[in-house]
Design a protein around this motif. Structure first.
Motif, PDB file in Angstrom:
ATOM      1  N   HIS A   3       0.839  -1.204   0.000  1.00 52.23           N
ATOM      2  CA  HIS A   3       0.000   0.000   0.000  1.00 52.23           C
ATOM      3  C   HIS A   3       0.873   1.253   0.000  1.00 52.23           C
ATOM      4  N   ALA A  20       2.070   2.032  -3.384  1.00 54.32           N
ATOM      5  CA  ALA A  20       1.014   2.114  -4.404  1.00 54.32           C
ATOM      6  C   ALA A  20       1.024   0.921  -5.355  1.00 54.32           C
ATOM      7  N   THR A  61      -1.003  -1.665  -5.922  1.00 53.54           N
ATOM      8  CA  THR A  61      -2.350  -2.089  -5.567  1.00 53.54           C
ATOM      9  C   THR A  61      -2.604  -3.568  -5.863  1.00 53.54           C
ATOM     10  N   ALA A  63     -11.160  -1.112   1.695  1.00 56.18           N
ATOM     11  CA  ALA A  63     -10.538   0.187   1.445  1.00 56.18           C
ATOM     12  C   ALA A  63      -9.789   0.202   0.116  1.00 56.18           C
ATOM     13  N   VAL A  64      -9.102  -0.901  -0.203  1.00 51.51           N
ATOM     14  CA  VAL A  64      -8.387  -0.983  -1.485  1.00 51.51           C
ATOM     15  C   VAL A  64      -9.376  -0.999  -2.642  1.00 51.51           C
ATOM     16  N   TYR A  65     -10.427  -1.770  -2.511  1.00 51.04           N
ATOM     17  CA  TYR A  65     -11.424  -1.836  -3.582  1.00 51.04           C
ATOM     18  C   TYR A  65     -12.079  -0.466  -3.806  1.00 51.04           C
ATOM     19  N   LYS A 116     -10.748   2.424  -3.339  1.00 50.41           N
ATOM     20  CA  LYS A 116      -9.777   3.272  -4.041  1.00 50.41           C
ATOM     21  C   LYS A 116      -9.824   3.033  -5.542  1.00 50.41           C
ATOM     22  N   GLU A 117     -10.158   1.801  -5.930  1.00 57.45           N
ATOM     23  CA  GLU A 117     -10.250   1.443  -7.348  1.00 57.45           C
ATOM     24  C   GLU A 117     -11.681   1.560  -7.883  1.00 57.45           C
ATOM     25  N   ASN A 118     -12.591   2.122  -7.059  1.00 60.82           N
ATOM     26  CA  ASN A 118     -14.006   2.277  -7.439  1.00 60.82           C
ATOM     27  C   ASN A 118     -14.700   0.944  -7.702  1.00 60.82           C
ATOM     28  N   ASP A 173     -17.567  13.348  -0.202  1.00 61.62           N
ATOM     29  CA  ASP A 173     -16.949  12.755  -1.388  1.00 61.62           C
ATOM     30  C   ASP A 173     -17.985  12.387  -2.438  1.00 61.62           C
TER      31      ASP A 173
END
Length: 539
Positions: free
Chosen positions: A123, A126, A128, A154-156, A158-160, A225
């Motif tokens: 992380h 970056a 991913t 949280a990672v998902y 970030k990738e929408n 957001d």
């Protein structure tokens, strides 16, 4: 020889007794060794546990010392290796951290914390795809673990990938869902368009806010957001009444009010956030942004300088500091920050562009030429690259090459008003006023709000004795920039030629008044304006 039964029996008993004595003797010698090993294992466990506590309190050197004590005796202690990997992670020694954590996992494939720490390493860099793969491995070990699934969500997000994020969060049973999961759940719902489901979380968040006041702020940030500004303000104003003030609370309030166009209130909130936490990078940048919007570049730069001191390797802070330095006229500082940015992000074209612009403004023209040529290699279709290169060649007085670059810029993007303006300056300096006028008319067709374009166009029409058009553009230039001495000077000349002596005298008086206040190195009347700054690329 005849052996009696009694004699034979005695010998068997004696032999058995000696065997028992031998076993007992060996056992007596083995007991201290077992006890010593047990004590050593207990001591290692205590040191590892103590190291974990030290890491949580930020005492990394002390923690590392304890861990090395353990690993010197037992180099295959997986838990110690995992903790040392987390120390290296916090020290930003990522390659070492990855090696240690992979070794820990190979020794103890079910050590969940090692997977979580390894995911944090990826992380921080970056990476991913690697982060997701590591967290999926952890999820296979502990399908319902809250930390694993929150990290994965949280990672998902970030990738929408909102549905994947929601799937991960729903693997955590409702009763065991931690506070950290709720804002992530809200973001997942909102990303999927399930606004009502997101709003339905508000009562649960309000109930938990008694023990975790920051939860309301995190929820409000998610609402912001996704442009639910009024919902966010309602929650934040409730938080303001019910909990102690915090930098995070006022930063979120500032964001919400800025979103609604209430800029004075937003600035007040950002300032309060900075007062509560003078080292908050986000609050410092937000307040700097509002001041920059008011043209207060020196104050904006001072705040960004504080942000840079607090986060000296942040690319985002360096980028903004360099840009603000250019606006404030501190070109050497801009070059320094942009050079540091390029070292951190050598493959980022925008970093090279910003450095080239800073070098150009700092009169480092040869360096600027080299930097911007490298930028054009990375972005051969970017009109800004050729615009900036054209300005460099103009500074080096290579006008044919400058003209070729400006023409390439408008060929790539016919809406480059600055390129037309620079071409007009070249035509004018070569005595081709009609060619210059043609370029300026194109520039105004793209952007009619630039005072300097109208001023130069009006001046050229005046030279060409087209007094109607000269008055039209010089008057418009005065409206857009009333404190430009050169515009009043040209209007004075125009009205004198039109025999309007009173108007001419007023304009000349205004010219002298402004000239007295101007910097000694100001542009002389009718002279070449100072070099423009090429526009910054979106970042």
């Amino acid at each position: 020889m005849i052996v009696s039964r009694e004699s034979y029996t005695w010998k068997l008993v004696a032999r058995s007794t000696w065997r028992k004595l031998a076993v007992c003797t060996l056992a007596l010698f083995a007991v201290p060794a077992v006890l010593a090993a047990s004590r050593a294992a207990d001591e290692d466990s205590q040191k590892v546990a103590g190291a974990a506590t030290l890491i949580q309190t930020g005492k990394l050197d002390d923690a590392e010392g304890r861990l090395w004590d353990v690993l010197t005796r037992h180099p295959e202690n997986a838990e110690a290796l995992s903790l040392l990997g987390s120390v290296r992670l916090q020290q930003r020694r990522f390659a070492e951290a990855e090696t240690l954590l992979r070794r820990a996992i190979s020794l103890a494939p079910d050590l969940l914390q090692a997977y979580l720490n390894l995911a944090k390493v990826f992380h921080a860099q970056a990476e991913t795809d690697k982060e997701v793969a590591t967290l999926l491995d952890a999820a296979r070990l502990a399908p319902g673990d809250a930390e694993v699934n929150c990290s994965l969500a949280a990672v998902y997000l970030k990738e929408n990938e909102f549905q994947h994020a929601l799937d991960a969060l729903e693997r955590i049973s409702g009763g065991r869902r931690p506070d950290a999961a709720l804002p992530l759940l809200a973001a997942s719902y909102l990303g999927l368009g399930r606004v009502a489901d997101a709003r339905s979380l508000a009562p649960m968040i309000a109930a938990r806010a008694a023990k975790n006041p920051g939860l309301r702020v995190e929820f409000a940030e998610v609402l912001l957001d996704f442009n639910l500004t009024n919902d966010a303000i309602t929650i934040l104003e409730m938080a303001q009444k019910q909990q102690a003030p915090s930098a995070e609370l006022f930063f979120a309030l500032g964001r919400a009010r800025e979103r609604k166009g209430e800029l004075a209130l937003a600035q007040k909130d950002f300032r309060r956030a900075v007062d509560l936490d003078p080292h908050s990078i986000t609050a410092l940048q937000a307040l700097a942004r509002t001041l920059a919007g008011q043209g207060q570049w020196e104050k904006s730069l001072e705040l960004l300088g504080r942000a840079r001191a607090a986060a000296p390797t942040s690319p985002d802070v360096l980028r903004k500091f360099a840009a603000a330095s250019l606006h404030a006229g501190h070109t050497a500082e801009a070059v320094d920050a942009a050079q540091q940015l390029v070292k951190l992000r050598p493959d980022e074209p925008e970093a090279l562009y910003l450095l080239g612009v800073a070098q150009l403004q700092n009169a480092d023209t040869e360096e600027a030429r080299s930097t911007l040529r490298n930028f054009t290699k990375l972005r051969p279709q970017d009109p800004l690259a050729f615009l900036a290169l054209g300005m460099v060649e103009t500074s080096l007085r290579d006008f044919p090459l400058a003209r070729a670059n400006f023409e390439q810029s408008v060929k790539l993007d016919p809406n480059q008003a600055e390129a037309y303006y620079q071409l007009a300056l070249i035509f004018r300096d070569q005595g081709d006023n009609r060619g210059a006028i043609s370029q300026l008319e194109k520039a105004i067709a793209v952007d009619a709000q630039r005072a300097q374009t109208h001023a130069l166009l009006g001046t050229l029409y005046l030279l060409e004795r087209d007094y109607v058009r000269a008055q039209e553009h010089l008057t418009r230039a005065e409206e857009l920039a009333p404190n430009s001495p050169d515009t009043h000077y040209q209007l004075g000349l125009l009205f004198a030629r039109l025999n309007q002596r009173d108007h001419a005298q007023r304009e000349m008086d205004q010219f002298r008044k402004l000239k007295d206040k101007e910097h000694p190195a100001a542009t002389p009347p009718g002279g070449r304006p100072a070099m423009s700054t090429p526009p910054y690329p979106p970042s």
